[in-house]
Scaffold this active site. Structure first.
Site, PDB file in Angstrom:
ATOM      1  N   ARG A   1      -2.192  12.487  12.253  1.00 23.09           N
ATOM      2  CA  ARG A   1      -3.597  12.908  12.074  1.00 23.09           C
ATOM      3  C   ARG A   1      -4.454  12.429  13.241  1.00 23.09           C
ATOM      4  O   ARG A   1      -5.393  13.082  13.660  1.00 23.09           O
ATOM      5  CB  ARG A   1      -4.136  12.392  10.749  1.00 23.09           C
ATOM      6  CG  ARG A   1      -4.271  10.872  10.637  1.00 23.09           C
ATOM      7  CD  ARG A   1      -4.757  10.482   9.257  1.00 23.09           C
ATOM      8  NE  ARG A   1      -5.089   9.069   9.168  1.00 23.09           N
ATOM      9  CZ  ARG A   1      -4.216   8.099   8.902  1.00 23.09           C
ATOM     10  NH1 ARG A   1      -2.946   8.414   8.727  1.00 23.09           N
ATOM     11  NH2 ARG A   1      -4.591   6.841   8.824  1.00 23.09           N
TER      12      ARG A   1
ATOM     13  N   ASN B   1       0.859  -1.176   0.000  1.00 24.44           N
ATOM     14  CA  ASN B   1       0.000   0.000   0.000  1.00 24.44           C
ATOM     15  C   ASN B   1       0.902   1.235   0.000  1.00 24.44           C
ATOM     16  O   ASN B   1       1.511   1.562   1.020  1.00 24.44           O
ATOM     17  CB  ASN B   1      -0.872  -0.022   1.258  1.00 24.44           C
ATOM     18  CG  ASN B   1      -1.664   1.268   1.394  1.00 24.44           C
ATOM     19  OD1 ASN B   1      -1.531   2.168   0.558  1.00 24.44           O
ATOM     20  ND2 ASN B   1      -2.459   1.366   2.430  1.00 24.44           N
ATOM     21  N   PRO B   2       1.022   1.920  -1.146  1.00 21.70           N
ATOM     22  CA  PRO B   2       1.942   3.063  -1.206  1.00 21.70           C
ATOM     23  C   PRO B   2       1.371   4.297  -0.506  1.00 21.70           C
ATOM     24  O   PRO B   2       2.053   5.301  -0.348  1.00 21.70           O
ATOM     25  CB  PRO B   2       2.058   3.316  -2.718  1.00 21.70           C
ATOM     26  CG  PRO B   2       0.755   2.856  -3.270  1.00 21.70           C
ATOM     27  CD  PRO B   2       0.254   1.752  -2.366  1.00 21.70           C
TER      28      PRO B   2
ATOM     29  N   ARG C   1      -5.525  13.132   6.198  1.00 18.25           N
ATOM     30  CA  ARG C   1      -4.593  12.044   5.894  1.00 18.25           C
ATOM     31  C   ARG C   1      -3.215  12.598   5.541  1.00 18.25           C
ATOM     32  O   ARG C   1      -2.215  11.944   5.766  1.00 18.25           O
ATOM     33  CB  ARG C   1      -5.122  11.172   4.755  1.00 18.25           C
ATOM     34  CG  ARG C   1      -5.930   9.990   5.275  1.00 18.25           C
ATOM     35  CD  ARG C   1      -5.990   8.876   4.281  1.00 18.25           C
ATOM     36  NE  ARG C   1      -6.649   7.733   4.888  1.00 18.25           N
ATOM     37  CZ  ARG C   1      -6.009   6.794   5.599  1.00 18.25           C
ATOM     38  NH1 ARG C   1      -4.714   6.895   5.787  1.00 18.25           N
ATOM     39  NH2 ARG C   1      -6.671   5.784   6.127  1.00 18.25           N
TER      40      ARG C   1
ATOM     41  N   ASP D   1      -3.127  -1.301   9.492  1.00 24.68           N
ATOM     42  CA  ASP D   1      -4.230  -2.205   9.855  1.00 24.68           C
ATOM     43  C   ASP D   1      -5.284  -2.239   8.765  1.00 24.68           C
ATOM     44  O   ASP D   1      -5.942  -3.248   8.537  1.00 24.68           O
ATOM     45  CB  ASP D   1      -4.860  -1.741  11.177  1.00 24.68           C
ATOM     46  CG  ASP D   1      -3.827  -1.750  12.288  1.00 24.68           C
ATOM     47  OD1 ASP D   1      -3.792  -0.797  13.075  1.00 24.68           O
ATOM     48  OD2 ASP D   1      -3.032  -2.692  12.319  1.00 24.68           O
TER      49      ASP D   1
ATOM     50  N   GLU E   1     -11.566   1.905   9.908  1.00 24.48           N
ATOM     51  CA  GLU E   1     -12.491   2.347   8.845  1.00 24.48           C
ATOM     52  C   GLU E   1     -13.807   2.710   9.518  1.00 24.48           C
ATOM     53  O   GLU E   1     -14.242   2.031  10.449  1.00 24.48           O
ATOM     54  CB  GLU E   1     -12.741   1.229   7.848  1.00 24.48           C
ATOM     55  CG  GLU E   1     -11.483   0.532   7.350  1.00 24.48           C
ATOM     56  CD  GLU E   1     -10.625   1.447   6.478  1.00 24.48           C
ATOM     57  OE1 GLU E   1      -9.393   1.442   6.662  1.00 24.48           O
ATOM     58  OE2 GLU E   1     -11.206   2.173   5.656  1.00 24.48           O
TER      59      GLU E   1
ATOM     60  N   THR F   1      -0.785  -1.620  -4.778  1.00 27.35           N
ATOM     61  CA  THR F   1      -2.203  -1.298  -4.984  1.00 27.35           C
ATOM     62  C   THR F   1      -2.322   0.099  -5.594  1.00 27.35           C
ATOM     63  O   THR F   1      -1.548   0.999  -5.270  1.00 27.35           O
ATOM     64  CB  THR F   1      -2.952  -1.295  -3.647  1.00 27.35           C
ATOM     65  OG1 THR F   1      -2.338  -0.328  -2.788  1.00 27.35           O
ATOM     66  CG2 THR F   1      -2.883  -2.665  -2.995  1.00 27.35           C
ATOM     67  N   GLU F   2      -3.328   0.241  -6.491  1.00 25.72           N
ATOM     68  CA  GLU F   2      -3.522   1.544  -7.147  1.00 25.72           C
ATOM     69  C   GLU F   2      -4.695   2.307  -6.560  1.00 25.72           C
ATOM     70  O   GLU F   2      -4.846   3.489  -6.772  1.00 25.72           O
ATOM     71  CB  GLU F   2      -3.775   1.354  -8.644  1.00 25.72           C
ATOM     72  CG  GLU F   2      -2.521   1.095  -9.466  1.00 25.72           C
ATOM     73  CD  GLU F   2      -2.552  -0.306 -10.055  1.00 25.72           C
ATOM     74  OE1 GLU F   2      -1.482  -0.959 -10.057  1.00 25.72           O
ATOM     75  OE2 GLU F   2      -3.647  -0.761 -10.444  1.00 25.72           O
TER      76      GLU F   2
ATOM     77  N   GLY G   1       2.135   1.338   8.376  1.00 24.58           N
ATOM     78  CA  GLY G   1       0.932   2.177   8.521  1.00 24.58           C
ATOM     79  C   GLY G   1       1.130   3.196   9.616  1.00 24.58           C
ATOM     80  O   GLY G   1       2.272   3.520   9.981  1.00 24.58           O
TER      81      GLY G   1
END
Ligand SMILES: CCCCCCCCCCCCC/C=C/[C@@H](O)[C@H](CO)NC(=O)CCCCCCCCCCCCCCC
Ligand SMILES: Nc1ncnc2c1ncn2[C@@H]1O[C@H](COP(=O)(O)OP(=O)(O)OP(=O)(O)O)[C@@H](O)[C@H]1O
Ligand SMILES: [Ca+2]
Length: 530
Positions: free
Chosen positions: A313, A141-142, A307, A200, A508, A173-174, A242
């Site tokens: 944050r 995950n960039p 973010r 996570d 989330e 992932t994009e 993360g």
């Protein structure tokens, strides 16, 4: 001549040299140990045996013939030798606070035949570690954390994987949920494990993709809250990149990419509880760490549009949320987890190979066998609590993370089939702050009259404003109440408790507030909890 009997596999002991010093190197397959200790020159009698190292064979990362660069040979006294022979062993070096590093040592042999013998013996020992992954699917995950996922993987993890002979298919992932969708199509038989490089949320994505895929393959409808999910055999590894990384931190004990990569290489494995969340028979989400309403829900909601701040944050939003000091009314009902051995306040944190988890999940299986999966919704005692809450947190694991090294519930178990339900009732800002600060110290954060904690197998929550009318019916009265609620939040001067918070599910936000959570099943993962 009779072949000489050797206890198979034979103990191997030779004098080899490490950077020009002589060492006695011993491979003891019986005790599964490799050790080497410095040989003192005869003259120095009785010196303590400094410099002796012992490595369990299960912690050897790789063994390979050492490539000898030309200049090094010329400088050595090997000139009179035809070709020098050496092999390199990489192994786990345990540092402080659960941190692991990859140690490396090159042994020089006096002749080729001994070198081959050692290589053969050590590789045989490695090949016996059958639970080690050979082929991994890696999702990077960039975007999460400090947006360093790619560098972390390429600089710190990929070299270790290739040294250990692990083939990795990498997918960067994009977009959000790219990993989850991809898991529905990928051919899982090819892989021994899936690695997610991220936080996570990334782990949650892979988890949802995997469980969803396995249920689809076995035609199980996860909308049915009491359905027994079929077990996933493939393991998930986490390389922490993360902001909170609480799943990684709570299982490995540190959120360090190299430590996690080494655990993955050794094929360590740790089962994990997964909770399913439903709203009126509709499946919403799975949760493995925190399901939080009130404070943590608002912290998350406030952080989403910052973010760009990265991990900070949460602190920024946490500070604002703390100052607004909202409380929420509603009804919590839950069924205690009868089969578990421990309790949230027994100060017995879950450690690797935890017997509480093993014992509890065994008793859970017996219970399930007796009532073949019906037991989750048997009508035996539900405890109901109405009230005004600062926070309602259901945690399946301790949620230990860099912000709070003990976590929200320090004695929560990773695979005992239960979750800890923490209720923080309406209290003053000062008391709430004292409660929060306890999360960063060794003191017991449950030691307050306004804090209660229960070990449960499932729970339901209905916010007060939903109780008075059913969202389904559409007669005019309700519409006006809903509008009233809307007006209420628009005017901060209003004094009633703010209408509703939102649920923070593993980082989330859920769009439903009335939910039902049940602790579903135990899943396998690549990481060992140290
Ligand atoms: C004054 C010091 C107070 C320190 C309080 C420390 C409490 C920290 C508790 C950490 C709980 C982490 C739970 C993890 C949940 C993860 O599944 C999820 C996804 O990654 N992370 C978050 O939702 C992210 C949740 C992150 C929550 C951060 C809360 C920060 C609170 C700061 C409050 C400051 C008040 C200061 C007033 C003067
Ligand atoms: N390429 C991408 N572009 C945008 N969003 C992505 C991408 N890949 C993953 N995501 C989403 O980004 C979200 C955040 O990622 P992640 O959880 O790894 O970082 P984090 O939220 O900073 O860490 P933590 O959850 O530990 O606080 C995830 O929910 C994931 O679905
Ligand atoms: Ca648990």
């Amino acid at each position: 001549m009779q072949p000489e009997y050797l206890p198979f596999p034979a103990l191997l002991c030779s004098v080899l040299s490490i950077s020009r010093q002589h060492y006695e190197v011993t491979l003891d397959p019986g005790r599964a140990l490799l050790s080497w200790r410095k040989l003192r020159p005869r003259s120095v009698k009785g010196r303590t045996r400094a410099g002796s190292v012992t490595v369990p064979l299960t912690e050897i990362v790789s063994v390979e013939e050492a490539e000898i660069d030309g200049k090094y040979c010329n400088s050595m006294k090997w000139q009179h030798m035809c070709k020098p022979h050496a092999f390199t062993v990489r192994y786990i070096k345990r540092m402080k606070k659960h941190r692991w590093r990859c140690g490396e040592v090159t042994f020089w042999c006096s002749e080729e035949q001994m070198c081959c013998h050692w290589l053969q013996a050590l590789n045989d020992a490695l090949n016996q570690q059958t639970h080690r992954p050979k082929h991994l699917l890696v999702y990077i995950n960039p975007y999460g954390g400090c947006k360093k996922g790619k560098q972390i993987y390429e600089k710190k993890v990929a070299p270790l994987f290739s040294a250990a002979g692990i083939a990795a298919d990498v997918v960067v992932t994009e977009y959000a949920n790219h990993a989850r969708d991809n898991l529905y199509d990928v051919n899982l038989e090819k892989y021994d494990g899936i690695v997610c490089v991220g936080g996570d949320g990334m782990f949650s994505e892979v988890l949802h993709g995997l469980i969803g895929r396995v249920q689809k393959d076995s035609h199980i409808d996860h909308n049915n809250p009491s359905a027994c999910l079929s077990r996933c055999s493939i393991r998930i590894g986490i390389v922490p990149a993360g902001s909170t990384d609480c799943v990684c931190y709570a299982t490995v004990g540190i959120n360090d990419p190299v430590t996690s990569a080494l655990h993955i290489i050794l094929g360590d494995c740790q089962p994990l509880d997964v909770c399913s969340i439903h709203h009126k028979k509709n499946f919403l989400k799975y949760s493995v760490s925190l399901l939080g309403y009130g404070f943590y829900g608002d912290v998350l909601k406030g952080s989403e549009n910052n973010r760009w701040l990265g991990p900070a944050r949460y602190d920024f939003s946490g500070f604002k949320t703390f100052l607004t000091h909202h409380w929420y009314e509603g009804t919590v009902s839950f069924q205690p987890a009868k089969w578990v051995i421990g309790s949230p306040r027994d100060n017995k944190p879950c450690t690797s190979g935890c017997h509480v988890c093993r014992q509890s999940s065994k008793q859970l299986q017996e219970l399930q066998k007796e009532q073949n999966c019906r037991f989750e919704h048997s009508e035996e005692e539900w405890t109901t609590i109405k009230g005004k809450f600062m926070a309602i947190n259901a945690v399946s694991l301790s949620c230990a993370c860099p912000r709070s090294p003990k976590g929200l519930s320090p004695a929560a178990h990773l695979a005992d089939g239960s979750a800890d339900l923490i209720l923080v009732r309406k209290c003053s800002r000062l008391n709430f702050l004292r409660h929060l600060i306890r999360h960063t110290s060794k003191k017991d954060q449950f030691e307050f009259p306004f804090v209660e904690v229960y070990r449960v197998k499932n729970f339901q929550f209905t916010p007060k404003h939903f109780e008075e009318y059913d969202t389904e019916s559409t007669d005019i009265g309700n519409v006006s109440k809903k509008n009233f609620a809307q007006i209420c939040t628009d005017h901060p001067s209003c004094v009633c408790s703010h209408v509703n918070s939102s649920w923070n599910c593993d980082g989330e936000t859920l769009d439903q507030t009335a939910i039902e959570m049940s602790d579903k099943k135990v899943k396998r993962r690549l990481l060992l909890m140290t």
